[in-house]
Design an enzyme around this catalytic site. Structure first.
Site, PDB file in Angstrom:
ATOM      1  CG  ASP A   1      25.016  39.894  -0.623  1.00 38.69           C
ATOM      2  OD1 ASP A   1      25.388  40.455  -1.691  1.00 38.69           O
ATOM      3  OD2 ASP A   1      25.128  38.673  -0.409  1.00 38.69           O
TER       4      ASP A   1
ATOM      5  NE  ARG B   1      32.520  32.416  -1.318  1.00 43.84           N
ATOM      6  CZ  ARG B   1      31.966  31.333  -1.850  1.00 43.84           C
ATOM      7  NH1 ARG B   1      32.693  30.514  -2.581  1.00 43.84           N
ATOM      8  NH2 ARG B   1      30.695  31.054  -1.650  1.00 43.84           N
TER       9      ARG B   1
ATOM     10  CE  LYS C   1      22.386  37.873  -2.269  1.00 45.94           C
ATOM     11  NZ  LYS C   1      22.701  36.452  -2.474  1.00 45.94           N
TER      12      LYS C   1
ATOM     13  CD  GLU D   1      28.577  39.082  -0.364  1.00 44.73           C
ATOM     14  OE1 GLU D   1      28.237  38.417  -1.356  1.00 44.73           O
ATOM     15  OE2 GLU D   1      28.032  38.929   0.757  1.00 44.73           O
TER      16      GLU D   1
ATOM     17  CG  ASP E   1      25.264  37.044  -4.571  1.00 45.82           C
ATOM     18  OD1 ASP E   1      25.423  37.741  -3.554  1.00 45.82           O
ATOM     19  OD2 ASP E   1      24.227  36.390  -4.800  1.00 45.82           O
TER      20      ASP E   1
ATOM     21  CG  ASP F   1      25.039  38.750   3.720  1.00 43.76           C
ATOM     22  OD1 ASP F   1      25.111  37.639   4.266  1.00 43.76           O
ATOM     23  OD2 ASP F   1      25.590  39.024   2.634  1.00 43.76           O
TER      24      ASP F   1
ATOM     25  CE  LYS G   1      28.466  37.964   3.932  1.00 46.67           C
ATOM     26  NZ  LYS G   1      27.877  36.952   3.023  1.00 46.67           N
TER      27      LYS G   1
END
Ligand code: BES
Ligand code: MN
Ligand code: ZN
Length: 495
Positions: free
Chosen positions: A273, A354, A280, A352, A350, A291, A268
């Site tokens: 993020d 996946r 968030k 995201e 959030d 991230d 990833k």
């Protein structure tokens, strides 16, 4: 720093600094005694005074008399004789370098390999000594001007070889360990960079640079238009909310026979993020620059494979994007179509990771993989479940999972398996799409893996959730480079 074996008599060593192990409670090792005999029993006197306790990681620097070929001696505690544990040895390795790195010393000689460590061999000791030393020497400098740390002087570390140990084996282990350390370093450097520098385009360029540096690496970068053609509607829906274009980076190391199915690692690469429209909370949000640590670990592993020219085929895939709120960003309730054709209801923007991973996992099938391993800072729930010590491991093949667990134990970069049972699957049910991108408040790490498992049915797959292990918060905020070591061990074991 370079690590090389050094044979010869300890009492005749010519070195700016000799690192000698000392045990707690009395008896000392043969090397320490041999050295001491030739130097007026100075160490025995120091130990008698109680200045060096032998507690693992305790250090004491001694200046040797003028004219001595060994200019300094660093006494390092390694615990009780015959009972030195892996943890003690690691502490001693780190502490030695921490005690010396601010001194004007270019070359040192370490006698730590002469210490017996419970259930560990020379190869393990060399690996850990090198990795812990390199960790102690790691410095982030990229964006520091006035507060940049002074460069250390250390260039060379000799590893004293005694008894039955083989210098050839030690040098070989040091070469491997150095390449793993280089992999850990590149992973940390990329991860520690801020989101405004380390964008998807920056990562893509870093991959191209890596490709130019290593003959065995073939690097390909897909831009958004190419991803669109492939139907990566899920991945692209995340990057639509950002001004930075997404990239899909592929690094292929072809070291094995053409007929050999590759190990594919998918990381990833979310370079920042913010959560998107499901934004968030602001506290600690800076840490979401991390991230992309899964992607960074893929860079580290690919570099390690290339540097060592490993006789194996490995493919690294890094889907990279930002996740920001914008007029064109995903909205809760939006439905997107993945490359696999499955429709996804985005109930929380959030979740995201996946969404970008699922298309990268579908894409990975094109390499006809033997196994696929994805690495992602995927869920806060994993930090709640396992804390900062163990990486979460889930997958559809127990043999592969056990192989990774074993590599993690060997490397001291451990994972812990969570169940991926069918019972969890209904949590992803959506009334409006084939699946939802979140599975409710319970079992968050498992439902995230459940989501991914819908895209990995055609091959053996494991998922590493590194949300807790990829970086440290607080005063020593910074990337750890995990799980480069575990994955390196996994690959080396297969070579
Ligand atoms: N990158 C985060 C996961 C994360 C959170 C990693 C904290 C490290 C520390 C991921 O994209 C995310 O936001 N996950 C959500 C999923 C939820 C909305 C189902 C989470 O964990 O809160
Ligand atoms: Mn998120
Ligand atoms: Zn994320």
């Amino acid at each position: 720093m370079e690590f090389v074996s050094k044979s010869g008599h300890i009492d005749k060593l010519s070195t700016p600094c000799l690192i000698l192990p000392v045990f707690s409670k009395g008896k000392q090792s043969d090397v320490t005694n041999a050295f001491d005999k030739a130097h007026n029993k100075q160490i025995a006197a120091v130990l008698k005074q109680g200045d060096a306790t032998g507690k693992a990681g305790n250090t004491l620097l001694l200046q040797m008399p003028a004219g001595s070929k060994t200019k300094r001696v660093l006494l390092v505690g390694v615990g009780e004789q015959g009972k030195t544990t892996d943890v003690d040895f690691n502490k001693a390795s780190s502490a030695s370098i921490n005690a010396l790195k601010r001194l004007p010393i270019k070359s040192i000689c370490s006698a730590l390999l002469t210490v017996d460590v419970t259930n560990k061999n020379d190869e393990w000791k060399v690996r850990q000594l090198v990795l812990k030393s390199r960790e102690a020497l790691y410095q982030y400098t990229e964006t520091l001007t006035t507060s940049a740390p002074d460069a250390h002087a250390l260039e060379k570390c000799q590893l004293l070889v005694t008894g039955d140990s083989s210098a050839v084996a030690i040098d070989k282990a040091a070469t491997i360990a150095t390449s793993i350390a280089n992999g850990v370093d590149i992973a940390k450097k990329l991860a520690d960079l801020p989101g405004n520098i380390c964008t998807p385009t920056y990562l893509a360029n870093a991959a191209k640079t890596l490709g130019k540096e290593h003959k065995s690496l073939k690097v390909t970068v897909l831009d958004e238009a190419k991803m669109e053609k492939l139907g990566m509607g899920s991945l692209l829906s995340v990057s639509r909310g950002s001004r930075e274009p997404a990239k899909l980076i592929t690094m292929e190391h072809k070291g094995g026979p053409a007929s050999q199915k590759p190990i594919v690692i998918v990381g990833k690469g979310l370079t920042f993020d913010a959560g998107g429209i499901s934004i968030k909370p602001s506290s600690g949000m800076d840490e979401m620059k991390y991230d992309m640590c899964g992607g960074a670990s893929v860079f580290g592993v690919m570099q390690m494979c290339a540097e060592l020219n490993l006789p194996i085929n490995v493919v690294g895939v890094v889907p990279s994007s930002e996740n920001l709120p914008d007029g064109d960003a995903n909205k809760p309730g939006d439905i997107v179509t993945s490359m696999k054709g499955l429709t996804i209801e985005i109930l929380n923007t959030d979740a995201e990771g996946r969404l970008i991973l699922c298309d990268a996992l579908t894409y990975s099938a094109k390499f006809k993989p033997d196994v696929v391993i994805d690495i992602a800072t995927l869920t806060g729930a994993c930090v709640v479940a396992l804390g900062k010590h163990a990486t979460g491991l889930l997958g559809n093949n127990d043999e592969l999972a056990n192989e990774l667990l074993g590599a993690g134990i060997k490397a001291g970069d451990k994972a812990w398996q969570l169940p991926l049972w069918d019972e969890y699957r209904p949590q992803l049910k959506s009334n409006f799409a084939d699946l939802a991108n979140i599975g409710g408040p319970t079992g968050g790490t498992i439902t995230a893996a459940c989501f991914l498992s819908r895209f990995t049915e055609d091959y053996k797959w494991a998922h590493l959730d590194i949300a807790g292990t990829a970086w440290k918060s607080g005063a020593d905020k910074g990337a750890t480079g995990r799980p480069v070591h575990m994955l390196s061990q996994f690959i080396l074991d297969r070579c």
